[in-house]
Design a protein around this motif. Structure first.
Motif, PDB file in Angstrom:
ATOM      1  N   LYS A  51      10.122 -29.069  18.599  1.00 46.78           N
ATOM      2  CA  LYS A  51       9.509 -29.675  17.408  1.00 46.78           C
ATOM      3  C   LYS A  51       8.778 -28.613  16.612  1.00 46.78           C
ATOM      4  O   LYS A  51       8.076 -27.777  17.168  1.00 46.78           O
ATOM      5  N   LYS A  52       8.943 -28.668  15.278  1.00 48.16           N
ATOM      6  CA  LYS A  52       8.187 -27.771  14.401  1.00 48.16           C
ATOM      7  C   LYS A  52       6.772 -28.299  14.283  1.00 48.16           C
ATOM      8  O   LYS A  52       6.566 -29.488  14.101  1.00 48.16           O
ATOM      9  N   ARG A  53       5.805 -27.432  14.354  1.00 52.76           N
ATOM     10  CA  ARG A  53       4.414 -27.863  14.198  1.00 52.76           C
ATOM     11  C   ARG A  53       4.022 -27.814  12.734  1.00 52.76           C
ATOM     12  O   ARG A  53       4.693 -27.178  11.925  1.00 52.76           O
ATOM     13  N   GLY A  54       2.909 -28.438  12.415  1.00 56.80           N
ATOM     14  CA  GLY A  54       2.459 -28.480  11.021  1.00 56.80           C
ATOM     15  C   GLY A  54       1.918 -27.148  10.539  1.00 56.80           C
ATOM     16  O   GLY A  54       1.842 -26.178  11.302  1.00 56.80           O
ATOM     17  N   PHE A  55       1.504 -27.128   9.269  1.00 54.85           N
ATOM     18  CA  PHE A  55       1.005 -25.877   8.697  1.00 54.85           C
ATOM     19  C   PHE A  55      -0.303 -25.440   9.362  1.00 54.85           C
ATOM     20  O   PHE A  55      -0.594 -24.256   9.470  1.00 54.85           O
ATOM     21  N   LEU A  56      -1.091 -26.419   9.849  1.00 53.34           N
ATOM     22  CA  LEU A  56      -2.353 -26.084  10.511  1.00 53.34           C
ATOM     23  C   LEU A  56      -2.573 -27.092  11.629  1.00 53.34           C
ATOM     24  O   LEU A  56      -2.426 -28.290  11.418  1.00 53.34           O
ATOM     25  N   SER A  82      -4.385 -22.864  14.736  1.00 60.05           N
ATOM     26  CA  SER A  82      -3.206 -22.000  14.630  1.00 60.05           C
ATOM     27  C   SER A  82      -2.402 -22.381  13.393  1.00 60.05           C
ATOM     28  O   SER A  82      -2.439 -23.537  12.957  1.00 60.05           O
ATOM     29  N   ILE A  83      -1.685 -21.393  12.850  1.00 57.79           N
ATOM     30  CA  ILE A  83      -0.772 -21.629  11.720  1.00 57.79           C
ATOM     31  C   ILE A  83       0.559 -20.937  12.023  1.00 57.79           C
ATOM     32  O   ILE A  83       0.599 -20.040  12.875  1.00 57.79           O
ATOM     33  N   PRO A  84       1.647 -21.307  11.336  1.00 60.02           N
ATOM     34  CA  PRO A  84       2.907 -20.578  11.543  1.00 60.02           C
ATOM     35  C   PRO A  84       2.733 -19.103  11.183  1.00 60.02           C
ATOM     36  O   PRO A  84       2.030 -18.761  10.238  1.00 60.02           O
ATOM     37  N   LEU A 122      -9.255 -18.949   4.933  1.00 69.23           N
ATOM     38  CA  LEU A 122      -7.826 -18.632   4.930  1.00 69.23           C
ATOM     39  C   LEU A 122      -7.062 -19.534   3.971  1.00 69.23           C
ATOM     40  O   LEU A 122      -6.185 -19.080   3.225  1.00 69.23           O
ATOM     41  N   MET A 123      -7.399 -20.820   3.952  1.00 72.16           N
ATOM     42  CA  MET A 123      -6.684 -21.758   3.077  1.00 72.16           C
ATOM     43  C   MET A 123      -6.959 -21.448   1.606  1.00 72.16           C
ATOM     44  O   MET A 123      -6.051 -21.477   0.785  1.00 72.16           O
ATOM     45  N   PHE A 124      -8.188 -21.093   1.307  1.00 79.47           N
ATOM     46  CA  PHE A 124      -8.535 -20.741  -0.073  1.00 79.47           C
ATOM     47  C   PHE A 124      -7.753 -19.486  -0.502  1.00 79.47           C
ATOM     48  O   PHE A 124      -7.107 -19.465  -1.554  1.00 79.47           O
ATOM     49  N   ALA A 125      -7.792 -18.446   0.332  1.00 84.00           N
ATOM     50  CA  ALA A 125      -7.084 -17.198   0.015  1.00 84.00           C
ATOM     51  C   ALA A 125      -5.574 -17.444  -0.065  1.00 84.00           C
ATOM     52  O   ALA A 125      -4.895 -16.931  -0.955  1.00 84.00           O
ATOM     53  N   GLY A 126      -5.064 -18.273   0.848  1.00 75.67           N
ATOM     54  CA  GLY A 126      -3.628 -18.556   0.888  1.00 75.67           C
ATOM     55  C   GLY A 126      -3.137 -19.286  -0.347  1.00 75.67           C
ATOM     56  O   GLY A 126      -2.087 -18.960  -0.913  1.00 75.67           O
ATOM     57  N   MET A 127      -3.917 -20.262  -0.810  1.00 72.41           N
ATOM     58  CA  MET A 127      -3.511 -21.016  -2.010  1.00 72.41           C
ATOM     59  C   MET A 127      -3.506 -20.114  -3.241  1.00 72.41           C
ATOM     60  O   MET A 127      -2.594 -20.168  -4.056  1.00 72.41           O
ATOM     61  N   SER A 158      -7.542 -10.250  -0.416  1.00 75.07           N
ATOM     62  CA  SER A 158      -7.357 -10.483   1.026  1.00 75.07           C
ATOM     63  C   SER A 158      -8.696 -10.523   1.757  1.00 75.07           C
ATOM     64  O   SER A 158      -8.733 -10.420   2.979  1.00 75.07           O
ATOM     65  N   ALA A 159      -9.780 -10.640   1.001  1.00 80.39           N
ATOM     66  CA  ALA A 159     -11.142 -10.662   1.580  1.00 80.39           C
ATOM     67  C   ALA A 159     -11.375  -9.440   2.475  1.00 80.39           C
ATOM     68  O   ALA A 159     -11.911  -9.541   3.583  1.00 80.39           O
ATOM     69  N   GLY A 160     -10.896  -8.275   1.999  1.00 79.22           N
ATOM     70  CA  GLY A 160     -11.158  -7.018   2.703  1.00 79.22           C
ATOM     71  C   GLY A 160     -10.217  -6.699   3.839  1.00 79.22           C
ATOM     72  O   GLY A 160     -10.324  -5.641   4.470  1.00 79.22           O
ATOM     73  N   ARG A 161      -9.232  -7.606   4.122  1.00 82.83           N
ATOM     74  CA  ARG A 161      -8.315  -7.364   5.251  1.00 82.83           C
ATOM     75  C   ARG A 161      -7.290  -6.258   4.953  1.00 82.83           C
ATOM     76  O   ARG A 161      -6.847  -5.560   5.855  1.00 82.83           O
TER      77      ARG A 161
END
Length: 441
Positions: free
Chosen positions: A242-247, A257-259, A301-306, A329-332
């Motif tokens: 089964k594929k898991r959700g985005f979060l 966890s995320i993909p 992470l969700m804010f940066a990702g969007m 990337s918030a310094g990453r």
């Protein structure tokens, strides 16, 4: 055929050439080759046939010399100068690339993003009988090279093996390791990546950021490319994974966890397809995830990702993202890359949860009845583990020739190295594969 057999290996000056040696990742690859060469010279290294003959290649003699000096210093040697040649070579100059490829058995290509700079190197290697390894995490480049050069590489007896760095040797070889440790038939695996950092935090050079920006912007073309290749679907054996959700909250690790956004999923799928169609092995289903921490990390992470996904769709957005990686990337990701302290304080663990069917149990009927958990652990992934993986993959091409696929071609790491001693070589260099829990029935 052995690597570089388009011209007899004995006629070639070098076993390996590091191309792009003065780039950010290239300098660490040079250091790792120097370690392998020192070990070989001392008679305790990875090579059975005496000294490792190698060279560095790039556009600037001064920069290449500086990289060799830095590597010598890091290894506590007075100099590497006399034993390592310097080749001047430019990705925009086909003649210089051909000259480099003619002189070596394997090219270690460190010049990315590969979607812009990778193909001329692959073409030069295939045309001139050298094998080629890269550390690309860009599925479009990897699969595009397969479409264009697989047949020609097979004719020439050379191996083009992509994603031989952190993307995607731990994942690809980790799935094979898990399969080999299960008594029975492994049918599905999920991996979870955890990256730990010290007080200095984690940082990645912006070359990786650029690859991600252009890769996500070009997803439609990747779909078209896959249609053109006309992959046969990989059959699903056993219960469907089964594929898991985005979060999702991961009970095993007590964090979210995320993909995993890298190339691991597509690389493992290519390996499983090859092993199924060419070697009639049972294909393993695979899901790749990364652990991201608690709720605070998730919100950031969700804010940066969007923001990233919004900007990546537009030309001006991509320009902003590549110009200001640190901000977005918030310094990453930074243009300077990680400091030595950051690298020393960082490590990774990739945990594999596998399920399958015990010996004598038909995987086509009933539920999976055995589980296994394995792990790949290593030092900082981008600039310590990646050079180790790349150099040991090159050593496997040179030393494990009888165990490579019978034909040359364009391969994923697992397809090329499933029968070789690559995992043993990685274990000896600190990228360690182990069984955490034996199969439970």
């Amino acid at each position: 055929m052995a690597a570089g057999s388009g011209t007899k290996a004995a006629e070639r000056l070098y076993d390996m050439v590091v191309f792009g040696a003065s780039g950010f990742t290239g300098q660490f690859v040079v250091e790792e080759v120097a370690r392998a060469a020192a070990a070989a010279a001392a008679g305790e290294g990875p090579l059975c046939r005496g000294p490792l003959r190698w060279a560095v290649a790039g556009r600037s003699r001064e920069k290449l010399r500086a990289v060799l000096e830095r590597a010598a210093e890091r290894l506590g040697k007075a100099t590497l100068g006399a034993e390592v040649d310097v080749l001047l070579c430019d990705v925009g100059d086909a003649v210089s690339l051909a000259a480099m490829a003619k002189q070596t058995r394997v090219v270690l290509n460190c010049v990315g993003p590969y979607r812009f700079f990778g193909e001329p190197v692959v073409e030069a290697c295939v045309e001139n009988g050298a094998s080629c390894i890269d550390i690309s995490g860009e599925p479009q480049f990897l699969e595009g090279m397969y479409l264009k050069y697989n047949e020609k590489a097979a004719e020439k007896g050379v191996y083009v093996v992509g994603s031989c760095g952190f993307d995607s040797i731990p994942a690809d070889m980790g799935v094979l390791y898990t399969r080999d440790k299960l008594k029975g038939t492994l049918t599905a695996v999920e991996s979870f990546l955890s990256v730990k950092s010290g007080p200095e935090g984690v940082c990645v050079h912006d070359g990786t950021w650029k690859s991600a920006v252009y890769g996500l912007a070009d997803e439609d073309n990747l779909r078209k490319l896959r249609k053109k290749i006309g992959y046969a679907p990989v059959p699903i054996v056993g219960a469907k994974l089964k594929k898991r959700g985005f979060l999702f909250y991961n009970q095993e690790f007590k964090e979210y966890s995320i993909p995993f956004m890298g190339s691991d999923g597509s690389v493992v799928k290519r390996t499983q397809r090859y092993l199924h169609t060419e070697l009639q092995e049972t294909p393993v289903q695979y899901g790749a995830y990364v652990n991201v921490g608690g709720l605070g990390s998730v919100i950031k992470l969700m804010f940066a990702g969007m923001l990233f996904l919004l900007l990546v769709k537009f030309n001006f957005g991509r320009k902003l993202l590549t110009k200001y990686p640190e901000f977005f990337s918030a310094g990453r990701f930074t243009k300077e890359g990680p400091t030595q302290k950051q690298m020393d304080g960082t490590s990774f663990t990739m945990t594999f949860f596998g399920e399958g069917y015990s010996e004598g149990q038909d995987p086509q009927s009933g539920k999976p009845n055995v589980k296994i958990c394995t792990e790949v652990k290593g030092p900082e992934p981008g600039y310590v583990a990646t050079p180790i993986a790349m150099v040991q993959a090159a050593v496997s091409l040179l030393e494990d020739a009888p165990s490579l696929p019978k034909r040359g071609g364009v391969y994923s790491p697992g397809a090329a190295f499933s029968k070789t001693k690559l995992i043993d070589r990685l274990n000896r260099r600190g990228v360690e594969f182990s069984v955490i829990s034996k199969p439970e029935v």
